[in-house]
Scaffold this motif. Structure first.
Motif: not given
Length: 308
Positions: A10, A14, A17, A45, A56
């Motif tokens: 994950d 994203s 990130w 999150w 994301p």
């Protein structure tokens, strides 16, 4: 797929990130407020995936889309502070009973008052209790922070009965998260140690160069050579130390992101959308009960999953 593998997938999927982790690393350097933001952002999150919302990393660190960024981060810090008191209380008891910290036995200390030779056994027991207190403090901190994030209320993070029910339901899963967290922190410590060694080596090389390539301070101008070496080595050391501190902050934020996202996956198994009030039993606690959830007027926390 394991919790940490899912968390890593994950994070890396994203958009941008790494840049977001760098920004969070910078923010974390601000005393207190910085970690309020970091915790609020990351536990929000983690809450997303606990709801089953696969999104994301939020686009903006200070976005505060759900209006709870700062309160959530502050509540996480409060829960962490309270949970940290348990190991401390064990240590206080050790001091009262033996005249030394519970960790004194582990580090070669000795206990002389008031039990004499038996204090060694008492110290061992207290050391074991201290370790157990630290373990459960971390687990209750994590579970409490997730539960608080879902309800948005600090009191939800201190419902020990509900938290224990969750931990008992999947204690092994939480231990796997703890084990991976310890492993990541170990790698962080190794990386910092290697960086310190590099700083020392670079400093010696700079000193070697600053003194004409042979560390000869008995040259025509020994004072200038010494001062040049000191200022050069000092300047390089300061720059490298600042870089090391910042890199450590970013890595710490990354580990925290991995943990919170993994905790979100762990919490998702408890069917969060079916939760009602914070004082009501969770679905698995009412397994087999007729009409436990879904009746008229029975709404999950906030009434709907989080929006991003």
């Amino acid at each position: 797929m394991g919790y940490f593998n899912a968390a890593w997938q994950d994070i890396k999927n994203s958009p941008g990130w790494f840049g977001k982790l760098v920004v969070l690393g910078l923010v974390s350097l601000i005393p207190i407020f910085g970690w309020i933001v970091v915790y609020g952002y990351l536990y929000g999150w983690g809450r997303d995936i606990a709801w089953g919302v696969h999104a994301p990393l939020p686009a903006h660190v200070f976005g505060n889309e759900d209006g709870r960024l700062y309160s959530r981060g502050f509540f996480v810090m409060v829960i962490g502070l309270v949970c940290s008191l348990a190991p401390w209380l064990v240590d206080v008891v050790a001091m009262m009973l033996t005249g030394s910290s519970a960790w004194g036995w582990h580090y070669g200390g000795h206990f002389s008052f008031p039990f004499g030779m038996a204090s060694g056994v008492v110290g061992l027991v207290l050391f074991a209790l201290s370790l157990a207190a630290m373990l459960f403090a971390v687990l209750f901190f994590w579970a409490g922070s997730m539960r608080m994030s879902i309800y948005g209320r600090l009191s939800a993070g201190f419902q020990l009965g509900r938290l224990w029910s969750m931990l008992r339901r999947d204690f092994n899963g939480m231990l796997r998260i703890l084990g991976m967290a310890v492993l990541l922190m170990f790698f962080l410590s190794v990386a910092v140690t290697i960086f310190i060694i590099v700083v020392v080596v670079v400093g010696m090389l700079v000193g070697f160069i600053a003194t004409g390539g042979n560390l000869n301070i008995n040259a025509n101008h020994p004072g200038a050579a010494i001062m040049g070496m000191i200022f050069t080595i000092g300047g390089v050391a300061v720059i490298l130390a600042l870089l090391a501190g910042f890199a450590s902050s970013v890595m710490t934020v990354f580990i925290t992101a991995m943990i919170t996202r993994a905790l979100g996956y762990w919490t998702r198994q408890f069917d969060v959308p079916a939760w009602r009030g914070q004082d009501d039993p969770m679905p698995f606690e009412l397994a087999g009960a007729v009409g436990s959830f879904g009746g008229p007027g029975q709404q999950p926390p906030y009434g709907q999953p989080p929006l991003r």
